[in-house]
Structures are given as C-alpha cells and as structure tokens.
Design an enzyme around this catalytic site. Structure first.
Site, mmCIF file in Angstrom:
data_model
loop_
_atom_site.group_PDB
_atom_site.id
_atom_site.type_symbol
_atom_site.label_atom_id
_atom_site.label_comp_id
_atom_site.label_asym_id
_atom_site.label_seq_id
_atom_site.Cartn_x
_atom_site.Cartn_y
_atom_site.Cartn_z
ATOM 1 N N GLY A 40 -6.431 -4.724 -0.433
ATOM 2 C CA GLY A 40 -7.252 -3.726 0.252
ATOM 3 C C GLY A 40 -6.697 -2.325 0.092
ATOM 4 O O GLY A 40 -7.449 -1.357 -0.112
ATOM 5 N N VAL A 50 -1.421 -10.705 0.772
ATOM 6 C CA VAL A 50 -2.024 -10.351 -0.515
ATOM 7 C C VAL A 50 -3.366 -9.666 -0.301
ATOM 8 O O VAL A 50 -3.699 -8.686 -0.989
ATOM 9 C CB VAL A 50 -2.176 -11.595 -1.407
ATOM 10 N N ASP A 51 -4.152 -10.135 0.653
ATOM 11 C CA ASP A 51 -5.412 -9.474 0.963
ATOM 12 C C ASP A 51 -5.180 -8.040 1.422
ATOM 13 O O ASP A 51 -5.913 -7.120 1.042
ATOM 14 C CB ASP A 51 -6.155 -10.247 2.058
ATOM 15 N N VAL A 52 -4.185 -7.850 2.273
ATOM 16 C CA VAL A 52 -3.898 -6.506 2.787
ATOM 17 C C VAL A 52 -3.472 -5.584 1.654
ATOM 18 O O VAL A 52 -3.954 -4.441 1.541
ATOM 19 C CB VAL A 52 -2.819 -6.572 3.885
#
Length: 391
Positions: free
Chosen positions: A177, A172-174
């Site tokens: 980003g 989810v962070d990727v």
C-alpha cells in the site's frame, strides 16, 4: 461541505475499486491528505473485510474494515451489469486516479481496463495492485500469508530451531500500500507537469523482496541465504531481546560507544574490553556467549528499570510492550496515537482511529469522515461525483 482548502491533495479525486488491505490502506492515507476517495463496493456485502470479525465496534462493523477506510465515501455499483459498468465509467471520467486490486485481467473484462480508460482519459493515473504481477503469476491469489511464505519473509522470522513464522500483522499488504501511494504521487507529479497519465503497477511479491533490504542484499551481493535468528540481528550484536526480572527488554546497540555504556551501566565495564566483545564484529562472532552474560546481568531488575537507566546512559533500550502499552507509550512521548473522527455513526459517537503517521507543517492530515456504511453515499456521488472539488 469541507472544501479542504489547505489539504496537500486538494482537488484530487480517486475512484477506489480496491478492497481488503493494500489498496484501501493506500487510498486512506491519500484521503487523509485531502483526496476525495470514492470507494466502489459490490452490492450485498461490499468490501470483504466488513464481515471479518470479531472484533467489531458497537454497530457490529469489523474493526479490520474500520482500520483502513476513513475519509471515504461508499458507493455501491454492480459491475456484473451493463448499467453498473456504465456508471463506473462515468465516475472514472470525473476522477484523477483509479485504484484496483482485482485479479489481473478482471477490470479489462469489465470494460474498465487500463488500455481502454487511458485511451478515453489520457490524464488518468491507473494504479493496479496484484499479488504476483500480470505475467506468469497473474492467476495466483494474492494473500499476505502466502506472499510472506513464498517471498522469504517467514524463512528469516522465528526461532532458529523453530518453525518459520509470519509477522503478526499483514505487513506485506501494508508495504505494498505504501508503494502504491508512492507510485500514485509520482504519477500525479508527472501528470501535473505534462498532462500525461500513466499506469502504476505494484505487486505483493516485488514489494516484499524490496522490503527485505539487508537480507535481500545479502543474497543479491554475497550469495548468502539468511536464516532464522529469533530476535537477533545477523549483522549487529547485542541487537535482540533479553529476559529481565519481569518481562523481556529489547537492546538495540548499534556501535561500540553504546556497548561500552551498556557494560558500564550493567556494572560490568570489563565487557567492553573483553577481546570477544571489543568490536561489533567480535560481538557478532561471540553472540551466544554475550547473550548469556547480558541475560544474567539483566535478571537483577525489571524491564522498566533497565529501560530508564539505559536510555539515560544513551543505550537504545525498551520493554516489549503489549499494544495498549504501546499506545500509552506514544501518548507519554507526546505522539499522536488514537484520534476521534467526527461524523455520523450508528452509535452516535466519533469513530476511534489510529492517527495518520505523517506530520506536515502546512498541509496536515485531517479527519473528515468516519469509515462509511455500505453504499451510504451512492445517491450523493451519482448525482454529483465531486462536491468537495475546489477546482
């Protein structure tokens, strides 16, 4: 100093107040494409991921930090002090983009909020990354695992009779980003055309819901709440992993022609005309029976054998690789996997990094700087914030 004459983002300067993963991943991708990224870190420890080890490199620096911070310059500023905040404002005045992922409202309390800075610098692109937006969810900490849980990803990941499972990376962070990158580039395009900056907001939960694509659409359109199917696909069969004589193999059969080629290659051409498996819809309806039959056929040889003969027959197939095997596979296909980034490191050797994923024919990604030690460029940046500027 490298002036980045052929870089796509030549002349773009970014004040990066983000840390951990979503923000740093976004700014690293932009830095690879030529942006001058100035990473602002707190005194004492800097980005939290500097201490997230093991594993670490020979200098003792966390490989987590190293994964998303190349091509940046590190500046230490104490935003708890008036002097630190004033230096931060001076730095932003020299930048085109600001990226931050503090809890919503924090930057405003520091005098670095979007309203204040956009009023001072109308051309600024101000990108805020949060976990759950700036409204009722503003106070909820934005951790990837938490978002995978409450955002539904874990509910569709794992075996049908097992526990909900997170992805093996902070996916989810990727994704967030990447969304931040897209928003920043769109805002820069508008700024270059009109002179107007704007605020870009992305959040982890919204990014995940968008990235759930067909699963989210199943609910939005048909009211279907999908569940866990292990490695199987809700709408395609066979599209999962199967055991072989040594290790699992993935089959991604997307149409009837590929299924006929699979059946023939496995020595069972009659499967393609079996009423249970003639069409994809038939195969999905009889997935369990098909899985058992294919598992028995694939057990006669190893995954590498089957991958070779199936690919030759036009059937998408491949073994379930470990990460070292995955990099070797990419290298065997002539794809960039690991690159050596030149520059000064404590152990005196280049920094090994995963290659930038985008190939541009005229303005390729470049690797100028290894991930910086904490505060390495403070004096340099505060005396001249943009030595790479060519504008």
């Amino acid at each position: 100093m490298d002036t980045q004459d052929n870089a796509a983002l030549r002349g773009v300067r970014i004040a990066d107040f983000s840390r951990v993963l979503a923000g740093p991943y976004a700014t690293m991708l932009l830095a690879d494409l030529g942006a001058d990224v100035i990473k602002v870190e707190r005194p004492g420890g800097g980005d939290e991921t500097r201490a997230w080890h093991p594993p670490a490199d020979e200098d003792g620096t966390s490989t987590y930090f190293l994964s998303v911070n190349r091509n940046k310059r590190s500046v230490v500023l104490d935003l708890a002090t008036g002097a630190g905040r004033e230096r931060a404002r001076a730095l932003v005045a020299e930048c085109d983009v600001l990226v931050e992922n503090f809890r919503p409202g924090t930057m405003g309390r520091l005098g670095l909020g979007p309203d204040e800075l956009l009023a001072r610098h109308p051309g600024l692109v101000y990108c805020s990354i949060s976990g759950f937006g700036t409204g009722a969810g503003a106070a909820i900490p934005g951790y990837d695992l938490l978002v995978q849980a409450v955002g539904g990803l874990m509910s569709v990941t794992g075996e049908a009779d097992g526990e909900p499972t997170k992805a093996g990376v902070a996916l989810v962070d990727v994704i967030t980003g990447l969304h931040a990158c897209l928003g920043i580039l769109a805002a820069l395009r508008h700024r270059d055309a009109t002179g107007e900056g704007q605020r870009v907001e992305v959040n982890l939960l919204g990014s995940l819901l968008s990235a759930m694509v067909n699963q989210a659409s199943a609910f939005a359109v048909a009211g279907t709440v999908p569940g866990r199917l292990g490695n199987a696909h809700p709408s395609i069969a066979p599209y999962e992993t199967f055991p072989t004589a040594d290790r699992p193999i993935a089959l991604a059969v997307g149409n009837d022609r590929q299924f006929a080629a699979l059946a023939t290659t496995l020595g069972a051409p009659g499967l393609a005309t079996d009423p249970r498996f003639r069409t994809n819809a038939d195969r999905v309806a009889h997935r369990a029976a098909l899985r058992d039959l294919l598992g028995g056929l694939l057990g006669g040889a190893g995954a590498d054998h089957w991958a070779a003969v199936l690919l030759a027959a036009g059937v998408p197939a491949g073994p379930v690789n470990t990460l070292d095997e995955a990099f070797a596979h990419a290298g065997g296909l002539g794809l960039p996997g690991i690159v050596d980034v030149p520059g000064e490191t404590a152990h005196g050797r280049p920094s090994r990094q995963v290659a930038h994923p985008i190939a541009l024919s005229r303005t390729p990604a470049r690797y100028r700087l290894p991930p910086p030690s904490l505060g390495r460029h403070t004096a340099e940046v505060l005396s001249d914030p943009h030595p790479w500027s060519t504008r």
